[in-house]
Design a protein around this motif. Structure first.
Motif, PDB file in Angstrom:
ATOM      1  N   ASP A  98       2.720 -13.390  -0.366  1.00 59.10           N
ATOM      2  CA  ASP A  98       3.440 -13.842  -1.543  1.00 59.10           C
ATOM      3  C   ASP A  98       2.789 -15.148  -1.991  1.00 59.10           C
ATOM      4  O   ASP A  98       1.725 -15.512  -1.496  1.00 59.10           O
ATOM      5  CB  ASP A  98       4.942 -13.967  -1.282  1.00 59.10           C
ATOM      6  CG  ASP A  98       5.307 -15.063  -0.287  1.00 59.10           C
ATOM      7  OD1 ASP A  98       4.433 -15.868   0.099  1.00 59.10           O
ATOM      8  OD2 ASP A  98       6.483 -15.116   0.110  1.00 59.10           O
ATOM      9  N   ARG A  99       3.392 -15.846  -2.911  1.00 59.46           N
ATOM     10  CA  ARG A  99       2.789 -17.074  -3.447  1.00 59.46           C
ATOM     11  C   ARG A  99       2.583 -18.143  -2.380  1.00 59.46           C
ATOM     12  O   ARG A  99       1.701 -18.985  -2.509  1.00 59.46           O
ATOM     13  CB  ARG A  99       3.643 -17.639  -4.576  1.00 59.46           C
ATOM     14  CG  ARG A  99       3.676 -16.774  -5.793  1.00 59.46           C
ATOM     15  CD  ARG A  99       2.462 -17.026  -6.607  1.00 59.46           C
ATOM     16  NE  ARG A  99       2.555 -16.314  -7.873  1.00 59.46           N
ATOM     17  CZ  ARG A  99       1.545 -16.145  -8.666  1.00 59.46           C
ATOM     18  NH1 ARG A  99       0.374 -16.626  -8.363  1.00 59.46           N
ATOM     19  NH2 ARG A  99       1.686 -15.493  -9.787  1.00 59.46           N
ATOM     20  N   SER A 100       3.368 -18.102  -1.314  1.00 59.48           N
ATOM     21  CA  SER A 100       3.241 -19.113  -0.267  1.00 59.48           C
ATOM     22  C   SER A 100       2.167 -18.768   0.767  1.00 59.48           C
ATOM     23  O   SER A 100       1.783 -19.606   1.560  1.00 59.48           O
ATOM     24  CB  SER A 100       4.580 -19.316   0.436  1.00 59.48           C
ATOM     25  OG  SER A 100       4.946 -18.152   1.145  1.00 59.48           O
ATOM     26  N   GLY A 101       1.687 -17.529   0.771  1.00 58.71           N
ATOM     27  CA  GLY A 101       0.656 -17.129   1.727  1.00 58.71           C
ATOM     28  C   GLY A 101       0.997 -15.817   2.405  1.00 58.71           C
ATOM     29  O   GLY A 101       1.724 -14.992   1.866  1.00 58.71           O
ATOM     30  N   VAL A 102       0.484 -15.651   3.626  1.00 59.76           N
ATOM     31  CA  VAL A 102       0.679 -14.404   4.374  1.00 59.76           C
ATOM     32  C   VAL A 102       2.113 -14.344   4.887  1.00 59.76           C
ATOM     33  O   VAL A 102       2.584 -15.249   5.551  1.00 59.76           O
ATOM     34  CB  VAL A 102      -0.313 -14.305   5.553  1.00 59.76           C
ATOM     35  CG1 VAL A 102      -0.056 -13.054   6.370  1.00 59.76           C
ATOM     36  CG2 VAL A 102      -1.742 -14.320   5.039  1.00 59.76           C
ATOM     37  N   VAL A 103       2.794 -13.242   4.564  1.00 57.18           N
ATOM     38  CA  VAL A 103       4.183 -13.024   4.985  1.00 57.18           C
ATOM     39  C   VAL A 103       4.228 -12.114   6.206  1.00 57.18           C
ATOM     40  O   VAL A 103       5.013 -12.329   7.118  1.00 57.18           O
ATOM     41  CB  VAL A 103       5.008 -12.399   3.838  1.00 57.18           C
ATOM     42  CG1 VAL A 103       6.406 -12.054   4.288  1.00 57.18           C
ATOM     43  CG2 VAL A 103       5.032 -13.321   2.645  1.00 57.18           C
ATOM     44  N   ALA A 104       3.379 -11.075   6.216  1.00 61.49           N
ATOM     45  CA  ALA A 104       3.367 -10.113   7.315  1.00 61.49           C
ATOM     46  C   ALA A 104       1.982  -9.499   7.439  1.00 61.49           C
ATOM     47  O   ALA A 104       1.246  -9.400   6.455  1.00 61.49           O
ATOM     48  CB  ALA A 104       4.403  -9.018   7.076  1.00 61.49           C
ATOM     49  N   VAL A 105       1.644  -9.085   8.654  1.00 60.65           N
ATOM     50  CA  VAL A 105       0.362  -8.442   8.938  1.00 60.65           C
ATOM     51  C   VAL A 105       0.640  -7.170   9.727  1.00 60.65           C
ATOM     52  O   VAL A 105       1.509  -7.157  10.603  1.00 60.65           O
ATOM     53  CB  VAL A 105      -0.556  -9.370   9.770  1.00 60.65           C
ATOM     54  CG1 VAL A 105      -1.870  -8.684  10.095  1.00 60.65           C
ATOM     55  CG2 VAL A 105      -0.799 -10.689   9.051  1.00 60.65           C
ATOM     56  N   ALA A 106      -0.093  -6.101   9.405  1.00 59.21           N
ATOM     57  CA  ALA A 106       0.068  -4.841  10.133  1.00 59.21           C
ATOM     58  C   ALA A 106      -1.292  -4.209  10.360  1.00 59.21           C
ATOM     59  O   ALA A 106      -2.220  -4.398   9.573  1.00 59.21           O
ATOM     60  CB  ALA A 106       0.966  -3.877   9.367  1.00 59.21           C
ATOM     61  N   GLN A 107      -1.394  -3.444  11.426  1.00 54.13           N
ATOM     62  CA  GLN A 107      -2.589  -2.662  11.685  1.00 54.13           C
ATOM     63  C   GLN A 107      -2.485  -1.349  10.909  1.00 54.13           C
ATOM     64  O   GLN A 107      -1.417  -0.752  10.827  1.00 54.13           O
ATOM     65  CB  GLN A 107      -2.741  -2.383  13.180  1.00 54.13           C
ATOM     66  CG  GLN A 107      -2.979  -3.632  14.009  1.00 54.13           C
ATOM     67  CD  GLN A 107      -4.203  -4.396  13.556  1.00 54.13           C
ATOM     68  OE1 GLN A 107      -5.287  -3.836  13.424  1.00 54.13           O
ATOM     69  NE2 GLN A 107      -4.029  -5.685  13.290  1.00 54.13           N
ATOM     70  N   VAL A 108      -3.592  -0.920  10.349  1.00 57.30           N
ATOM     71  CA  VAL A 108      -3.678   0.377   9.686  1.00 57.30           C
ATOM     72  C   VAL A 108      -4.278   1.326  10.710  1.00 57.30           C
ATOM     73  O   VAL A 108      -5.361   1.064  11.244  1.00 57.30           O
ATOM     74  CB  VAL A 108      -4.566   0.303   8.424  1.00 57.30           C
ATOM     75  CG1 VAL A 108      -4.652   1.660   7.744  1.00 57.30           C
ATOM     76  CG2 VAL A 108      -4.046  -0.759   7.458  1.00 57.30           C
ATOM     77  N   ASP A 109      -3.563   2.408  11.025  1.00 60.92           N
ATOM     78  CA  ASP A 109      -4.057   3.310  12.065  1.00 60.92           C
ATOM     79  C   ASP A 109      -5.173   4.220  11.534  1.00 60.92           C
ATOM     80  O   ASP A 109      -5.536   4.163  10.365  1.00 60.92           O
ATOM     81  CB  ASP A 109      -2.917   4.104  12.715  1.00 60.92           C
ATOM     82  CG  ASP A 109      -2.280   5.147  11.806  1.00 60.92           C
ATOM     83  OD1 ASP A 109      -2.879   5.519  10.774  1.00 60.92           O
ATOM     84  OD2 ASP A 109      -1.167   5.601  12.140  1.00 60.92           O
ATOM     85  N   GLU A 110      -5.715   5.057  12.409  1.00 67.83           N
ATOM     86  CA  GLU A 110      -6.853   5.918  12.046  1.00 67.83           C
ATOM     87  C   GLU A 110      -6.503   6.947  10.983  1.00 67.83           C
ATOM     88  O   GLU A 110      -7.382   7.520  10.342  1.00 67.83           O
ATOM     89  CB  GLU A 110      -7.450   6.597  13.282  1.00 67.83           C
ATOM     90  CG  GLU A 110      -6.495   7.513  14.009  1.00 67.83           C
ATOM     91  CD  GLU A 110      -5.540   6.792  14.967  1.00 67.83           C
ATOM     92  OE1 GLU A 110      -4.602   7.445  15.438  1.00 67.83           O
ATOM     93  OE2 GLU A 110      -5.710   5.581  15.221  1.00 67.83           O
ATOM     94  N   LEU A 111      -5.213   7.186  10.755  1.00 64.67           N
ATOM     95  CA  LEU A 111      -4.776   8.097   9.695  1.00 64.67           C
ATOM     96  C   LEU A 111      -4.472   7.351   8.390  1.00 64.67           C
ATOM     97  O   LEU A 111      -4.071   7.955   7.410  1.00 64.67           O
ATOM     98  CB  LEU A 111      -3.548   8.889  10.131  1.00 64.67           C
ATOM     99  CG  LEU A 111      -3.759   9.795  11.342  1.00 64.67           C
ATOM    100  CD1 LEU A 111      -2.447  10.445  11.747  1.00 64.67           C
ATOM    101  CD2 LEU A 111      -4.834  10.823  11.066  1.00 64.67           C
ATOM    102  N   GLY A 112      -4.641   6.013   8.427  1.00 65.36           N
ATOM    103  CA  GLY A 112      -4.424   5.194   7.244  1.00 65.36           C
ATOM    104  C   GLY A 112      -3.013   4.677   7.077  1.00 65.36           C
ATOM    105  O   GLY A 112      -2.706   4.002   6.094  1.00 65.36           O
ATOM    106  N   TRP A 113      -2.108   4.959   8.025  1.00 62.67           N
ATOM    107  CA  TRP A 113      -0.700   4.573   7.895  1.00 62.67           C
ATOM    108  C   TRP A 113      -0.457   3.141   8.344  1.00 62.67           C
ATOM    109  O   TRP A 113      -1.075   2.658   9.290  1.00 62.67           O
ATOM    110  CB  TRP A 113       0.187   5.498   8.723  1.00 62.67           C
ATOM    111  CG  TRP A 113       0.218   6.898   8.225  1.00 62.67           C
ATOM    112  CD1 TRP A 113      -0.437   7.966   8.746  1.00 62.67           C
ATOM    113  CD2 TRP A 113       0.926   7.387   7.081  1.00 62.67           C
ATOM    114  NE1 TRP A 113      -0.179   9.093   8.002  1.00 62.67           N
ATOM    115  CE2 TRP A 113       0.652   8.774   6.969  1.00 62.67           C
ATOM    116  CE3 TRP A 113       1.759   6.800   6.132  1.00 62.67           C
ATOM    117  CZ2 TRP A 113       1.189   9.556   5.962  1.00 62.67           C
ATOM    118  CZ3 TRP A 113       2.294   7.591   5.125  1.00 62.67           C
ATOM    119  CH2 TRP A 113       2.005   8.949   5.054  1.00 62.67           C
TER     120      TRP A 113
END
Length: 142
Positions: A98-113
């Protein structure tokens, strides 16, 4: 000059020295914007929140599609999370900002999810790193 006056003058001088001039702030914001200059912009190509045809009521889940040159990022917004897929599938990492920066981080699996949460209120964008691809979506408002 009394001790109290000297302390007050020193506090005022310290406060003035700590303030950053607005012009320097503008330069910093402009430099920060260039950090993703090599990232490809993924434009919003579909949004179920935008009225199409004659729908009687809004969709229960908002779906967004961001299209870049070699991939798309498909996203569904639920009450508590953002569920998505990178197409064609490839593993990587995706950030919700968001405007303040990174809110959340997630790994994208081999199927793209991937799943990100919580959903920010207001403006946000996604930043994907998958292999050699670096893609940033345009800003979207919820």
């Amino acid at each position: 000059m009394t001790d109290a006056e000297i302390v007050a003058a020193l506090a005022e001088a310290r406060k003035a020295a700590a303030e950053v001039p607005e012009r320097i702030r503008e330069i910093g914001r402009a430099a920060y914007a260039w950090r993703t200059v090599d990232a490809e912009l993924a434009a919003l190509s579909a949004d179920t929140d935008t009225p199409v045809g004659t729908r009687a009521e809004p969709a229960a889940v908002r779906a967004l599609t961001f299209a870049a040159r070699d991939l798309t990022i498909e996203v569904e917004l639920t009450d508590d999370a953002l569920h998505g897929q990178v197409v064609p599938p490839r593993p990587g990492e995706i950030e919700l900002r968001d405007r303040s920066g990174v809110v959340a981080v997630a790994q994208v699996d081999e199927l793209g999810w991937f799943v990100l949460g919580p959903i920010p209120r207001g403006m946000f964008r996604l930043h994907l790193r998958a292999g050699d691809a670096v893609v940033v979506t345009e800003w979207i408002t919820i």
